[in-house]
Design a protein around this motif. Structure first.
Motif, PDB file in Angstrom:
ATOM      1  N   ALA A  70       8.317  -0.385 -21.595  1.00 41.17           N
ATOM      2  CA  ALA A  70       7.213   0.569 -21.757  1.00 41.17           C
ATOM      3  C   ALA A  70       5.856  -0.137 -21.715  1.00 41.17           C
ATOM      4  O   ALA A  70       4.825   0.500 -21.546  1.00 41.17           O
ATOM      5  N   ASP A  71       5.854  -1.463 -21.856  1.00 39.54           N
ATOM      6  CA  ASP A  71       4.613  -2.245 -21.870  1.00 39.54           C
ATOM      7  C   ASP A  71       4.355  -2.769 -20.455  1.00 39.54           C
ATOM      8  O   ASP A  71       5.121  -3.587 -19.953  1.00 39.54           O
ATOM      9  N   PRO A  72       3.270  -2.302 -19.818  1.00 38.94           N
ATOM     10  CA  PRO A  72       2.997  -2.718 -18.434  1.00 38.94           C
ATOM     11  C   PRO A  72       2.962  -4.239 -18.251  1.00 38.94           C
ATOM     12  O   PRO A  72       3.342  -4.747 -17.200  1.00 38.94           O
ATOM     13  N   ALA A  73       2.545  -4.968 -19.284  1.00 35.92           N
ATOM     14  CA  ALA A  73       2.455  -6.424 -19.183  1.00 35.92           C
ATOM     15  C   ALA A  73       3.833  -7.076 -19.060  1.00 35.92           C
ATOM     16  O   ALA A  73       3.958  -8.194 -18.565  1.00 35.92           O
ATOM     17  N   HIS A  74       4.871  -6.371 -19.513  1.00 35.65           N
ATOM     18  CA  HIS A  74       6.210  -6.975 -19.516  1.00 35.65           C
ATOM     19  C   HIS A  74       7.235  -6.162 -18.729  1.00 35.65           C
ATOM     20  O   HIS A  74       8.431  -6.377 -18.868  1.00 35.65           O
ATOM     21  N   ARG A  75       6.741  -5.261 -17.893  1.00 30.18           N
ATOM     22  CA  ARG A  75       7.648  -4.409 -17.127  1.00 30.18           C
ATOM     23  C   ARG A  75       8.621  -5.224 -16.267  1.00 30.18           C
ATOM     24  O   ARG A  75       9.749  -4.807 -16.041  1.00 30.18           O
ATOM     25  N   ALA A  76       8.177  -6.391 -15.792  1.00 34.23           N
ATOM     26  CA  ALA A  76       9.015  -7.195 -14.896  1.00 34.23           C
ATOM     27  C   ALA A  76       9.643  -8.405 -15.589  1.00 34.23           C
ATOM     28  O   ALA A  76      10.315  -9.205 -14.950  1.00 34.23           O
ATOM     29  N   THR A  77       9.438  -8.556 -16.906  1.00 29.95           N
ATOM     30  CA  THR A  77      10.003  -9.697 -17.622  1.00 29.95           C
ATOM     31  C   THR A  77      11.527  -9.577 -17.656  1.00 29.95           C
ATOM     32  O   THR A  77      12.043  -8.543 -18.079  1.00 29.95           O
ATOM     33  N   PRO A  78      12.261 -10.614 -17.198  1.00 29.38           N
ATOM     34  CA  PRO A  78      13.724 -10.528 -17.228  1.00 29.38           C
ATOM     35  C   PRO A  78      14.256 -10.418 -18.662  1.00 29.38           C
ATOM     36  O   PRO A  78      13.767 -11.102 -19.558  1.00 29.38           O
ATOM     37  N   ILE A  79      15.231  -9.525 -18.855  1.00 28.05           N
ATOM     38  CA  ILE A  79      15.853  -9.343 -20.172  1.00 28.05           C
ATOM     39  C   ILE A  79      17.354  -9.541 -20.024  1.00 28.05           C
ATOM     40  O   ILE A  79      18.019  -8.813 -19.283  1.00 28.05           O
ATOM     41  N   LEU A  80      17.874 -10.550 -20.738  1.00 29.61           N
ATOM     42  CA  LEU A  80      19.318 -10.769 -20.779  1.00 29.61           C
ATOM     43  C   LEU A  80      19.841 -10.246 -22.114  1.00 29.61           C
ATOM     44  O   LEU A  80      19.270 -10.534 -23.160  1.00 29.61           O
ATOM     45  N   VAL A  81      20.914  -9.472 -22.048  1.00 33.98           N
ATOM     46  CA  VAL A  81      21.554  -8.964 -23.257  1.00 33.98           C
ATOM     47  C   VAL A  81      22.672  -9.932 -23.622  1.00 33.98           C
ATOM     48  O   VAL A  81      23.504 -10.263 -22.778  1.00 33.98           O
ATOM     49  N   LEU A  82      22.655 -10.414 -24.863  1.00 35.17           N
ATOM     50  CA  LEU A  82      23.693 -11.332 -25.341  1.00 35.17           C
ATOM     51  C   LEU A  82      24.371 -10.646 -26.520  1.00 35.17           C
ATOM     52  O   LEU A  82      23.749 -10.429 -27.551  1.00 35.17           O
ATOM     53  N   THR A  83      25.634 -10.260 -26.348  1.00 34.89           N
ATOM     54  CA  THR A  83      26.275  -9.422 -27.361  1.00 34.89           C
ATOM     55  C   THR A  83      27.784  -9.612 -27.395  1.00 34.89           C
ATOM     56  O   THR A  83      28.364 -10.123 -26.437  1.00 34.89           O
ATOM     57  N   THR A  84      28.391  -9.189 -28.484  1.00 33.66           N
ATOM     58  CA  THR A  84      29.857  -9.200 -28.578  1.00 33.66           C
ATOM     59  C   THR A  84      30.422  -7.971 -27.853  1.00 33.66           C
ATOM     60  O   THR A  84      31.607  -7.891 -27.600  1.00 33.66           O
ATOM     61  N   GLU A  85      29.563  -7.024 -27.523  1.00 35.59           N
ATOM     62  CA  GLU A  85      29.998  -5.791 -26.851  1.00 35.59           C
ATOM     63  C   GLU A  85      30.379  -6.073 -25.403  1.00 35.59           C
ATOM     64  O   GLU A  85      29.664  -6.765 -24.703  1.00 35.59           O
ATOM     65  N   SER A  86      31.486  -5.481 -24.952  1.00 33.76           N
ATOM     66  CA  SER A  86      31.808  -5.623 -23.531  1.00 33.76           C
ATOM     67  C   SER A  86      32.088  -4.252 -22.927  1.00 33.76           C
ATOM     68  O   SER A  86      32.612  -4.127 -21.835  1.00 33.76           O
ATOM     69  N   ASP A  87      31.714  -3.205 -23.658  1.00 33.71           N
ATOM     70  CA  ASP A  87      31.933  -1.825 -23.260  1.00 33.71           C
ATOM     71  C   ASP A  87      31.096  -1.459 -22.024  1.00 33.71           C
ATOM     72  O   ASP A  87      29.880  -1.664 -22.010  1.00 33.71           O
ATOM     73  N   ALA A  88      31.753  -0.931 -21.001  1.00 27.22           N
ATOM     74  CA  ALA A  88      31.083  -0.603 -19.734  1.00 27.22           C
ATOM     75  C   ALA A  88      29.959   0.416 -19.926  1.00 27.22           C
ATOM     76  O   ALA A  88      28.904   0.316 -19.291  1.00 27.22           O
ATOM     77  N   ALA A  89      30.156   1.387 -20.806  1.00 29.02           N
ATOM     78  CA  ALA A  89      29.124   2.416 -21.035  1.00 29.02           C
ATOM     79  C   ALA A  89      27.868   1.784 -21.640  1.00 29.02           C
ATOM     80  O   ALA A  89      26.742   2.151 -21.287  1.00 29.02           O
ATOM     81  N   LYS A  90      28.077   0.825 -22.548  1.00 24.54           N
ATOM     82  CA  LYS A  90      26.914   0.155 -23.159  1.00 24.54           C
ATOM     83  C   LYS A  90      26.201  -0.712 -22.125  1.00 24.54           C
ATOM     84  O   LYS A  90      24.976  -0.779 -22.107  1.00 24.54           O
ATOM     85  N   LYS A  91      26.973  -1.379 -21.265  1.00 27.10           N
ATOM     86  CA  LYS A  91      26.368  -2.183 -20.192  1.00 27.10           C
ATOM     87  C   LYS A  91      25.515  -1.288 -19.300  1.00 27.10           C
ATOM     88  O   LYS A  91      24.399  -1.641 -18.936  1.00 27.10           O
ATOM     89  N   GLN A  92      26.085  -0.139 -18.958  1.00 27.33           N
ATOM     90  CA  GLN A  92      25.388   0.812 -18.092  1.00 27.33           C
ATOM     91  C   GLN A  92      24.104   1.296 -18.770  1.00 27.33           C
ATOM     92  O   GLN A  92      23.046   1.362 -18.151  1.00 27.33           O
ATOM     93  N   ARG A  93      24.199   1.605 -20.066  1.00 30.20           N
ATOM     94  CA  ARG A  93      23.026   2.073 -20.817  1.00 30.20           C
ATOM     95  C   ARG A  93      21.937   0.997 -20.832  1.00 30.20           C
ATOM     96  O   ARG A  93      20.750   1.288 -20.667  1.00 30.20           O
ATOM     97  N   ALA A  94      22.348  -0.263 -21.027  1.00 29.99           N
ATOM     98  CA  ALA A  94      21.393  -1.378 -21.037  1.00 29.99           C
ATOM     99  C   ALA A  94      20.735  -1.528 -19.665  1.00 29.99           C
ATOM    100  O   ALA A  94      19.523  -1.726 -19.562  1.00 29.99           O
ATOM    101  N   ARG A  95      21.550  -1.417 -18.605  1.00 28.60           N
ATOM    102  CA  ARG A  95      21.011  -1.517 -17.235  1.00 28.60           C
ATOM    103  C   ARG A  95      20.002  -0.409 -16.977  1.00 28.60           C
ATOM    104  O   ARG A  95      18.926  -0.635 -16.430  1.00 28.60           O
TER     105      ARG A  95
END
Length: 121
Positions: A70-95
């Motif tokens: 939502a912050d224009p200054a960081h719209r393109a900043t790469p975000i890696l999710v590091l989690t114990t979750e491997s649920d496809a729906a959560k991955k999709q939601r994060a994407r």
């Protein structure tokens, strides 16, 4: 120029492991203890790459991703999710929220650094 990685995780052990792997690979690491702290730290210090957990108190990883995007200054900043979750729906939601990649804990430090290098390029 040294790239800065913001790590957001409520586990001190996980933050320490991330810091060790990333500093060794030549990155500057700043840390936050939850999503609210993460967004405040990002706005105060900035970051080239963000690594966030999903399950955290106060603001979860999905909220972090949405807040960063939502912050224009960081719209393109790469975000890696590091989690114990491997649920496809959560991955999709994060994407859909704007995550760049997904790493499952426990992580292999070499693979983590490799993923950070790929998104930082």
């Amino acid at each position: 120029m040294t790239k800065t990685v913001l790590t957001i995780d409520d586990s001190r052990t996980m933050r320490d492991m991330l810091q060790m792997a990333l500093v060794e690979a030549g990155y500057r690491v700043i840390q936050a203890v939850d999503g609210v702290d993460g967004l405040e730290t990002l706005s105060a210090e900035g970051a080239d790459i963000i690594i966030t957990d999903i399950n955290m108190p106060r603001l979860d990883g999905f909220g972090v991703i949405e807040g960063v995007r939502a912050d224009p200054a960081h719209r393109a900043t790469p975000i890696l999710v590091l989690t114990t979750e491997s649920d496809a729906a959560k991955k999709q939601r994060a994407r859909e929220a704007g995550a760049t990649g997904w790493i499952v804990k426990p992580f292999d430090p070499a693979k983590l650094v490799d993923a950070v290098r790929r998104v930082a390029a």
